[in-house]
Every structure is written in structure tokens, then in C-alpha cells.
Design an enzyme around this catalytic site. Structure first.
Site, mmCIF file in Angstrom:
data_model
loop_
_atom_site.group_PDB
_atom_site.id
_atom_site.type_symbol
_atom_site.label_atom_id
_atom_site.label_comp_id
_atom_site.label_asym_id
_atom_site.label_seq_id
_atom_site.Cartn_x
_atom_site.Cartn_y
_atom_site.Cartn_z
ATOM 1 N N HIS A 29 -2.569 -8.786 -10.572
ATOM 2 C CA HIS A 29 -1.359 -9.396 -10.747
ATOM 3 C C HIS A 29 -1.543 -10.736 -11.693
ATOM 4 O O HIS A 29 -2.615 -11.122 -11.097
ATOM 5 C CB HIS A 29 -0.703 -9.997 -9.442
ATOM 6 C CG HIS A 29 0.162 -9.284 -8.526
ATOM 7 N ND1 HIS A 29 1.314 -9.362 -8.242
ATOM 8 C CD2 HIS A 29 -0.200 -8.514 -7.403
ATOM 9 C CE1 HIS A 29 1.467 -8.135 -7.473
ATOM 10 N NE2 HIS A 29 0.930 -7.521 -6.792
ATOM 11 N N GLU A 213 3.353 -0.898 2.251
ATOM 12 C CA GLU A 213 2.251 -2.716 2.385
ATOM 13 C C GLU A 213 2.440 -3.834 3.354
ATOM 14 O O GLU A 213 1.635 -3.410 5.295
ATOM 15 C CB GLU A 213 2.713 -3.906 1.138
ATOM 16 C CG GLU A 213 1.508 -4.371 1.562
ATOM 17 C CD GLU A 213 1.208 -6.286 0.365
ATOM 18 O OE1 GLU A 213 2.551 -6.094 -0.128
ATOM 19 O OE2 GLU A 213 -0.090 -6.502 0.070
HETATM 20 O O1 LIG Z 1 9.665 -17.491 -8.272
HETATM 21 C C1 LIG Z 1 10.207 -17.312 -7.355
HETATM 22 O O2 LIG Z 1 10.743 -18.548 -7.414
HETATM 23 C C2 LIG Z 1 10.340 -16.056 -6.299
HETATM 24 C C3 LIG Z 1 11.374 -16.125 -4.716
HETATM 25 C C4 LIG Z 1 11.489 -16.169 -4.241
HETATM 26 C C5 LIG Z 1 10.680 -14.807 -3.421
HETATM 27 C C6 LIG Z 1 9.382 -15.073 -4.424
HETATM 28 C C7 LIG Z 1 8.074 -13.660 -4.676
HETATM 29 O O3 LIG Z 1 8.232 -12.933 -3.168
HETATM 30 C C8 LIG Z 1 7.120 -13.935 -5.092
HETATM 31 C C9 LIG Z 1 5.994 -12.978 -4.645
HETATM 32 C C10 LIG Z 1 5.531 -12.756 -5.536
HETATM 33 O O4 LIG Z 1 3.910 -12.319 -4.949
HETATM 34 C C11 LIG Z 1 3.424 -11.424 -6.168
HETATM 35 N N1 LIG Z 1 2.409 -10.698 -5.599
HETATM 36 C C12 LIG Z 1 1.003 -10.803 -5.518
HETATM 37 N N2 LIG Z 1 0.402 -9.798 -4.351
HETATM 38 C C13 LIG Z 1 1.806 -9.558 -3.979
HETATM 39 C C14 LIG Z 1 1.128 -8.081 -3.296
HETATM 40 O O5 LIG Z 1 0.500 -7.842 -2.342
HETATM 41 N N3 LIG Z 1 2.657 -7.779 -2.145
HETATM 42 C C15 LIG Z 1 3.671 -8.295 -2.559
HETATM 43 N N4 LIG Z 1 4.143 -9.130 -3.544
HETATM 44 C C16 LIG Z 1 2.363 -9.580 -3.965
HETATM 45 C C17 LIG Z 1 4.083 -10.497 -6.784
HETATM 46 O O6 LIG Z 1 3.694 -9.743 -7.801
HETATM 47 C C18 LIG Z 1 5.632 -11.881 -6.833
HETATM 48 O O7 LIG Z 1 5.643 -12.060 -8.476
HETATM 49 C C19 LIG Z 1 8.858 -15.665 -6.094
HETATM 50 ZN ZN LIG Z 2 0.455 -5.737 -5.454
#
Ligand SMILES: O=C(O)c1cccc(C(=O)CC[C@H]2O[C@@H](n3cnc4c(=O)[nH]cnc43)[C@H](O)[C@@H]2O)c1
Ligand SMILES: [Zn+2]
EC number: 3.5.4.40
Length: 353
Positions: A29, A213
Site C-alpha cells: 500500500h 483477511e
Molecule cells: O479515507 C477515508 O475517509 C476512509 C473512511 C472509512 C474507512 C476507510 C478505510 O477503511 C481505509 C482503509 C485503508 O487501508 C488500506 N489498507 C492497508 N493495508 C490493508 C490491509 O491489510 N487490509 C485492508 N486494507 C488495508 C486500504 O487500502 C484502505 O486505503 C477510509
Molecule cells: Zn492490503
């Protein structure tokens, strides 16, 4: 205190082999790869942030009690990325760190919705990542491509915005190759995102959602059937469903396995309990990835060392893992042949020493 999760059991000379092994990374990421130096520098620019500026305190800050806690911390780092210059600096420095590990090709997952909703202009955002991508290829020889992912918990508004940014020819960046779905899985059913993945696939993008996951194998089935996934991010719970493992193996749908990530977010209790062995035993194509390396106290080299221990791999086995990632990538055929050739040449030279 998050110790760097170096696997002390991997033999020292295999670590030397891994360090210079040409590699491809498919599940890593953008914001999650911000080095402690970059995070500290950005946190210092924004005193209102709760992110520590001191590297020692930052290591503690990157210690997670569960997945929800990880997302909270992740978003606090997202909040530090406030200008197109921040975006460009972050992207170029992530490429530098990848190149240091002989990563010759990486598909970097970016969540543009999270940046545009925080006020970064969409055109400036795209220009910043593209400028960094071209500079990194010229300066480090590392080829970057983009995956745009939907932060699923942000709902269908985020899905619509992400699909628009990924398919509008006036905006979509040249380096974009795939479309994903990230964030918490619990309560975020995959089928609702079908219309957005259909639009992305119709625009020529590859489908690579996270699934399995932090939820069960049904989420992986949903990603396959409703989102037409060509690869699965993590897919950890696939090991609970022998029919799913057989399907993944028969249709050669690769899993983007991120061992240390699964431990750091408490999705898996210990590395020795990680299902990666079951995946290999079932004939599933496994690729090795670091996900959010600085946050998880790891890097791609360490993930290969973990895999060598868990799968009892020698140099040839590690080279095969690296070639799995090249083959599962969305790089063009000539690029794949080039990197696979580099892997073969390097491994032959190493073994002939
Ligand atoms: O950006 C926002 O405003 C927002 C609002 C509500 C929820 C979110 C997210 O859930 C962003 C999650 C973010 O985490 C990234 N990510 C990085 N590693 C992982 C992983 O192992 N599993 C899942 N997500 C992951 C993902 O790409 C999102 O950008 C944001
Ligand atoms: Zn991821």
C-alpha cells in the site's frame, strides 16, 4: 514496542541471497509504505497530528491491538498526506525503498478517494503519482504500476468516486492497471461493489480485491463470483474451505500472501500457524508481499525470509516464489520475460559460486 519482525530463524546466507534476488511485489500500500523517516517528517509539518515524530515513539504507535486499531492508525497517517507535494515525495521515497530491496516491479495500491476527500485536487493527485512513477523508473530502474482501491467501509460513495477516477480517460493515470477493495471486511459485503468492478473491468482494469483477511472463505467466494477477482488480497481464510482451495488451484488464481501483516493485525495468531503451507500443499499459486511494511515492522526481504522458513525453501524455491509474482503481475509479456530472466541469471550465478 514493535520489534522489527526479522525472522531470526532464516539462515544468514539465504538472507544474503534474498537481498539481491530480483523481485516483484503485488500487494503493497502507498500510504502504508511511508517510511518512519517520511512519516516523522510529515508529522513534524502538521503539529495537530496525533502521529508521533520520534521514530521510537512511532514504532510503539505502529503496534496494533486488532484490525480496527490498525485502520485507525492507518487513517491518522493518511491525514498527514495533505498536498500534491506530499503525495509526490511519499511515492518517490516508497519507490526508493522498493529499489533498495531489488524490487524491479511493484503494483502499489493507492486509495485516491481518501486523498481527494481530504482536499487534494484530483488532477494534481494524478500528476503527482505519475511524476514520481516516471522519476523512480528513470532513477532506480523500478517499474511502478497502480492499483486504485475502494475503502469499502466508506461505502458506495467511495466506490463511485474510485470508479470515476479509475475510468475517466481525462483523469486515469497511465500507470493504472488494477482495481481493488480494501479496509475492514466485517460488515462490508463484497457483492454490493459489483457495479463498480464491472465498470473498472470494462475499462480494461484487473480485479484484485482484498478478501478473506479478517472474514471467512465466503468473502473470497464473493470476490471471485461477484467481483471477478483475478487475484485475491490475502485470502487467508481460504484454508478453511477445501473446495475453495481446489478452485483457486484449478483456475490458477494467485493469493497475495502477506504473512507478517496477518500477525500484526492479529488476523493470524503466530507465523507457525499461518496457512501458507496449506496453500502450497493444495497447489495454490502463492505470491509473497509486505502489505504495509513500516507499519508492520517488516519489509519484502523479511517476508521472503519468513516464507523460506515456513515453506522450507532453498534458493531455487525462493526464486520460484519470486517468479510466481512476476507471472501473476499485470506487467506486459516483455517485462515479465525480462524480470524472470534476471531471476534465473541471478540464481544460477549464486549457485555456481
Ligand atoms: O479515507 C477515508 O475517509 C476512509 C473512511 C472509512 C474507512 C476507510 C478505510 O477503511 C481505509 C482503509 C485503508 O487501508 C488500506 N489498507 C492497508 N493495508 C490493508 C490491509 O491489510 N487490509 C485492508 N486494507 C488495508 C486500504 O487500502 C484502505 O486505503 C477510509
Ligand atoms: Zn492490503
Amino acid at each position: 514496542m514493535t520489534q522489527h519482525l526479522v525472522d531470526p530463524h532464516a539462515p544468514r546466507d539465504l538472507r544474503a541471497f534474498i537481498a539481491d534476488l530480483p523481485k516483484a511485489e503485488l500487494h503493497v500500500h502507498h500510504v502504508g509504505s511511508a517510511s518512519p523517516r517520511i512519516v516523522s517528517e510529515l508529522a513534524a509539518r502538521h503539529p495537530d497530528s496525533k502521529v508521533p515524530t520520534d521514530p521510537e515513539a512511532l514504532a510503539d504507535y505502529f503496534t496494533f491491538t486488532d484490525f480496527a486499531h490498525f485502520i485507525d492508525v492507518y487513517l491518522s497517517v493518511v491525514d498527514l498526506i495533505r498536498t500534491p507535494e506530499d503525495v509526490r515525495l511519499l511515492t518517490y521515497e516508497v519507490a526508493r525503498d522498493l529499489a533498495r530491496q531489488r524490487v524491479r516491479y511493484a503494483e502499489l495500491t493507492i486509495t485516491p478517494f481518501s486523498s481527494t476527500r481530504r482536499g487534494i485536487d484530483e488532477r494534481a493527485f494524478m500528476d503527482a503519482i505519475e511524476d514520481a512513477r516516471k522519476a523512480a523508473e528513470a532513477d532506480f530502474g523500478t517499474v511502478l504500476r497502480w492499483c486504485f482501491d475502494i475503502p469499502g467501509e466508506a461505502g458506495l460513495q467511495a466506490a463511485e468516486e474510485t470508479a470515476r477516477l479509475a475510468t475517466d480517460d481525462r483523469l486515469r493515470p497511465e500507470g493504472l492497471v488494477s482495481f481493488g477493495l480494501g479496509g475492514p471486511e466485517v460488515g462490508v459485503e463484497r457483492p454490493q461493489f459489483k457495479p463498480y468492478f464491472d465498470r473498472a473491468i470494462a475499462a480494461g482494469l484487473h480485479s484484485v480485491p482484498h478478501a478473506g483477511e479478517t472474514t471467512g472463505p465466503q468473502t473470497v467466494w464473493d470476490a471471485l463470483t461477484h467481483l471477478r477477482a483475478e487475484r485475491i488480497g490475502h485470502g487467508t481464510s481460504s484454508a478453511q474451505d477445501p473446495k475453495l482451495l481446489a478452485h483457486l488451484a484449478e483456475h490458477r488464481i494467485p493469493l497475495e500472501v502477506c504473512p507478517t501483516s496477518n500477525i500484526a493485525t492479529r488476523a493470524v495468531r503466530t507465523l507457525d500457524e499461518h496457512p501458507i503451507k496449506e496453500f502450497v500443499r493444495a497447489g495454490v499459486v502463492v505470491t509473497i508481499n509486505s502489505d504495509d511494511p513500516p507499519m508492520f515492522g517488516t519489509d519484502l526481504d523479511n517476508e521472503y525470509a519468513v516464507a523460506s522458513r515456513l515453506l522450507d525453501l532453498d534458493e531455487r524455491g525462493l526464486a520460484e516464489l519470486a517468479k510466481n509474482a512476476v507471472e501473476a503481475s499485470f506487467l506486459d509479456a516483455a517485462g515479465k520475460a525480462r524480470i524472470a530472466g534476471e531471476i534465473d541469471t541471478y540464481t544460477a550465478q549464486w549457485l555456481s559460486r
